[in-house]
Design a protein around this motif. Structure first.
Motif, PDB file in Angstrom:
ATOM      1  N   ALA A  86       0.828  -1.208   0.000  1.00  0.00           N
ATOM      2  CA  ALA A  86       0.000   0.000   0.000  1.00  0.00           C
ATOM      3  C   ALA A  86       0.864   1.260   0.000  1.00  0.00           C
ATOM      4  CB  ALA A  86      -0.939   0.002   1.201  1.00  0.00           C
ATOM      5  N   CYS A  87       1.950   1.198   0.728  1.00  0.00           N
ATOM      6  CA  CYS A  87       2.813   2.380   0.827  1.00  0.00           C
ATOM      7  C   CYS A  87       4.168   1.933   1.361  1.00  0.00           C
ATOM      8  CB  CYS A  87       2.187   3.396   1.778  1.00  0.00           C
ATOM      9  SG  CYS A  87       3.178   4.859   2.035  1.00  0.00           S
ATOM     10  N   ASP A  88       5.219   2.387   0.727  1.00  0.00           N
ATOM     11  CA  ASP A  88       6.564   1.971   1.137  1.00  0.00           C
ATOM     12  C   ASP A  88       6.869   2.323   2.585  1.00  0.00           C
ATOM     13  OD1 ASP A  88       7.093   0.923  -1.346  1.00  0.00           O
ATOM     14  OD2 ASP A  88       8.032   2.754  -2.097  1.00  0.00           O
ATOM     15  N   THR A  89       6.274   3.403   3.067  1.00  0.00           N
ATOM     16  CA  THR A  89       6.585   3.844   4.421  1.00  0.00           C
ATOM     17  C   THR A  89       5.522   3.418   5.435  1.00  0.00           C
ATOM     18  OG1 THR A  89       5.480   5.952   4.045  1.00  0.00           O
ATOM     19  CG2 THR A  89       7.847   5.850   3.568  1.00  0.00           C
ATOM     20  N   ALA A  90       4.506   2.704   4.972  1.00  0.00           N
ATOM     21  CA  ALA A  90       3.422   2.308   5.881  1.00  0.00           C
ATOM     22  C   ALA A  90       3.908   1.271   6.885  1.00  0.00           C
ATOM     23  CB  ALA A  90       2.245   1.752   5.084  1.00  0.00           C
ATOM     24  N   LYS A  91       3.326   1.342   8.048  1.00  0.00           N
ATOM     25  CA  LYS A  91       3.613   0.338   9.076  1.00  0.00           C
ATOM     26  C   LYS A  91       2.332   0.085   9.854  1.00  0.00           C
ATOM     27  CE  LYS A  91       5.013   3.486  12.759  1.00  0.00           C
ATOM     28  NZ  LYS A  91       3.785   3.312  13.503  1.00  0.00           N
ATOM     29  N   LEU A  92       2.253  -1.088  10.407  1.00  0.00           N
ATOM     30  CA  LEU A  92       1.102  -1.421  11.241  1.00  0.00           C
ATOM     31  C   LEU A  92       1.208  -0.688  12.564  1.00  0.00           C
ATOM     32  CD1 LEU A  92       0.796  -5.261  10.709  1.00  0.00           C
ATOM     33  CD2 LEU A  92      -0.929  -3.565  10.127  1.00  0.00           C
ATOM     34  N   ASP A  93       0.104  -0.091  12.978  1.00  0.00           N
ATOM     35  CA  ASP A  93       0.067   0.561  14.282  1.00  0.00           C
ATOM     36  C   ASP A  93      -0.318  -0.422  15.369  1.00  0.00           C
ATOM     37  OD1 ASP A  93       0.596   3.468  13.683  1.00  0.00           O
ATOM     38  OD2 ASP A  93      -1.003   3.036  12.255  1.00  0.00           O
ATOM     39  N   GLY A  94      -0.848  -1.547  14.955  1.00  0.00           N
ATOM     40  CA  GLY A  94      -1.223  -2.572  15.915  1.00  0.00           C
ATOM     41  C   GLY A  94      -1.820  -3.775  15.214  1.00  0.00           C
ATOM     42  N   VAL A  95      -1.709  -4.913  15.874  1.00  0.00           N
ATOM     43  CA  VAL A  95      -2.316  -6.144  15.381  1.00  0.00           C
ATOM     44  C   VAL A  95      -3.145  -6.723  16.519  1.00  0.00           C
ATOM     45  CG1 VAL A  95      -1.919  -8.474  14.508  1.00  0.00           C
ATOM     46  CG2 VAL A  95      -0.426  -6.612  13.787  1.00  0.00           C
ATOM     47  N   PHE A  96      -4.393  -6.993  16.220  1.00  0.00           N
ATOM     48  CA  PHE A  96      -5.288  -7.582  17.212  1.00  0.00           C
ATOM     49  C   PHE A  96      -5.412  -9.067  16.898  1.00  0.00           C
ATOM     50  CE2 PHE A  96      -6.035  -3.148  17.332  1.00  0.00           C
ATOM     51  CZ  PHE A  96      -6.455  -2.862  18.618  1.00  0.00           C
ATOM     52  N   VAL A  97      -5.104  -9.894  17.888  1.00  0.00           N
ATOM     53  CA  VAL A  97      -5.093 -11.340  17.696  1.00  0.00           C
ATOM     54  C   VAL A  97      -6.234 -11.950  18.487  1.00  0.00           C
ATOM     55  CG1 VAL A  97      -3.734 -13.444  17.927  1.00  0.00           C
ATOM     56  CG2 VAL A  97      -2.593 -11.284  17.364  1.00  0.00           C
ATOM     57  N   GLU A  98      -7.153 -12.560  17.749  1.00  0.00           N
ATOM     58  CA  GLU A  98      -8.351 -13.175  18.336  1.00  0.00           C
ATOM     59  C   GLU A  98      -8.095 -14.647  18.585  1.00  0.00           C
ATOM     60  OE1 GLU A  98     -11.445 -12.424  20.052  1.00  0.00           O
ATOM     61  OE2 GLU A  98     -11.543 -11.058  18.342  1.00  0.00           O
ATOM     62  N   GLU A  99      -8.489 -15.118  19.756  1.00  0.00           N
ATOM     63  CA  GLU A  99      -8.285 -16.525  20.076  1.00  0.00           C
ATOM     64  C   GLU A  99      -9.509 -17.371  19.783  1.00  0.00           C
ATOM     65  OE1 GLU A  99      -6.448 -17.218  23.858  1.00  0.00           O
ATOM     66  OE2 GLU A  99      -5.212 -15.431  23.649  1.00  0.00           O
ATOM     67  N   ALA A 100     -10.648 -16.752  19.501  1.00  0.00           N
ATOM     68  CA  ALA A 100     -11.876 -17.499  19.209  1.00  0.00           C
ATOM     69  C   ALA A 100     -11.849 -18.030  17.788  1.00  0.00           C
ATOM     70  CB  ALA A 100     -13.095 -16.597  19.384  1.00  0.00           C
ATOM     71  N   SER A 101     -12.480 -19.160  17.596  1.00  0.00           N
ATOM     72  CA  SER A 101     -12.607 -19.717  16.255  1.00  0.00           C
ATOM     73  C   SER A 101     -13.510 -18.823  15.417  1.00  0.00           C
ATOM     74  CB  SER A 101     -13.219 -21.117  16.337  1.00  0.00           C
ATOM     75  OG  SER A 101     -13.729 -21.509  15.084  1.00  0.00           O
ATOM     76  N   ASN A 102     -13.239 -18.750  14.126  1.00  0.00           N
ATOM     77  CA  ASN A 102     -14.075 -17.915  13.274  1.00  0.00           C
ATOM     78  C   ASN A 102     -15.445 -18.542  13.035  1.00  0.00           C
ATOM     79  OD1 ASN A 102     -13.238 -19.945  11.534  1.00  0.00           O
ATOM     80  ND2 ASN A 102     -12.883 -18.580   9.816  1.00  0.00           N
ATOM     81  N   ARG A 103     -15.657 -19.748  13.507  1.00  0.00           N
ATOM     82  CA  ARG A 103     -16.954 -20.390  13.348  1.00  0.00           C
ATOM     83  C   ARG A 103     -17.755 -20.446  14.658  1.00  0.00           C
ATOM     84  NH1 ARG A 103     -14.071 -21.784   9.344  1.00  0.00           N
ATOM     85  NH2 ARG A 103     -14.529 -23.009   7.542  1.00  0.00           N
ATOM     86  N   SER A 104     -17.051 -20.459  15.787  1.00  0.00           N
ATOM     87  CA  SER A 104     -17.738 -20.678  17.051  1.00  0.00           C
ATOM     88  C   SER A 104     -18.331 -19.422  17.674  1.00  0.00           C
ATOM     89  CB  SER A 104     -16.797 -21.354  18.054  1.00  0.00           C
ATOM     90  OG  SER A 104     -15.716 -20.496  18.358  1.00  0.00           O
ATOM     91  N   VAL A 105     -17.771 -18.269  17.355  1.00  0.00           N
ATOM     92  CA  VAL A 105     -18.228 -17.027  17.973  1.00  0.00           C
ATOM     93  C   VAL A 105     -18.515 -15.999  16.873  1.00  0.00           C
ATOM     94  CG1 VAL A 105     -17.610 -15.156  19.549  1.00  0.00           C
ATOM     95  CG2 VAL A 105     -16.802 -17.474  20.006  1.00  0.00           C
ATOM     96  N   SER A 106     -19.677 -15.391  16.952  1.00  0.00           N
ATOM     97  CA  SER A 106     -20.039 -14.347  15.988  1.00  0.00           C
ATOM     98  C   SER A 106     -18.983 -13.253  15.972  1.00  0.00           C
ATOM     99  CB  SER A 106     -21.397 -13.748  16.366  1.00  0.00           C
ATOM    100  OG  SER A 106     -21.620 -12.540  15.694  1.00  0.00           O
ATOM    101  N   ILE A 107     -18.669 -12.758  14.788  1.00  0.00           N
ATOM    102  CA  ILE A 107     -17.671 -11.695  14.654  1.00  0.00           C
ATOM    103  C   ILE A 107     -18.035 -10.488  15.509  1.00  0.00           C
ATOM    104  CG2 ILE A 107     -18.766 -10.831  12.526  1.00  0.00           C
ATOM    105  CD1 ILE A 107     -15.049 -10.565  13.341  1.00  0.00           C
ATOM    106  N   LEU A 108     -19.317 -10.195  15.605  1.00  0.00           N
ATOM    107  CA  LEU A 108     -19.761  -9.016  16.351  1.00  0.00           C
ATOM    108  C   LEU A 108     -19.716  -9.216  17.865  1.00  0.00           C
ATOM    109  CD1 LEU A 108     -22.690  -8.110  13.979  1.00  0.00           C
ATOM    110  CD2 LEU A 108     -20.478  -6.963  14.157  1.00  0.00           C
TER     111      LEU A 108
END
Length: 135
Positions: free
Chosen positions: A30-52
């Motif tokens: 996206a941009c040569d100088t871009a960097k992530l400001d943060g990463v959120f790591v979810e431990e729930a399965s994508n099937r077992s718990v509603s995203i919301l």
């Protein structure tokens, strides 16, 4: 402008690492100088718990504001229920957040992304109609 990644942990370490690599590649493209400001790591399965209802998704949604970028490897990471997926993506869009789908190499505000959202809305409408018919 802040850039946040979202990862759902998998029992398969390779899949989790793949998500992280996809997000990192999307940010650097996206941009040569871009960097992530943060990463959120979810431990729930994508099937077992509603995203919301996932704690880390709710946390990143609160952290995001207009003009920020939310990067996820793919929509199936967010969930497999089209209605919940649409609601989650629309909630980010309403905040003015740009959503990047790293593996598809598109943002939801691009022409292809808008076509994807239109298709997702159509799938949800079809599901609702079929449920009414109790098919």
């Amino acid at each position: 402008m802040a850039i946040f990644g979202y990862i759902v942990l998998s029992g398969n370490t390779d899949k989790t690492v793949s998500q992280a690599c996809d997000i990192a590649n999307a940010v650097t493209q996206a941009c040569d100088t871009a960097k992530l400001d943060g990463v959120f790591v979810e431990e729930a399965s994508n099937r077992s718990v509603s995203i919301l209802k996932r704690p880390k998704f709710l946390e990143v949604r609160r952290a995001l504001s207009s003009g920020d970028i939310f990067v996820v490897a793919a929509t199936d990471i967010l969930g497999t229920n089209p209605k919940e997926l649409l609601q989650a993506l629309q909630s980010l869009s309403r905040k003015g957040v740009s959503v990047v789908l790293a593996r598809a190499r598109l943002t939801l505000d691009s022409p292809d992304g808008k076509a994807y959202m239109a298709l997702l809305r159509s799938v949800v409408k079809m599901q609702v109609r079929l449920q009414r018919l109790q098919w």
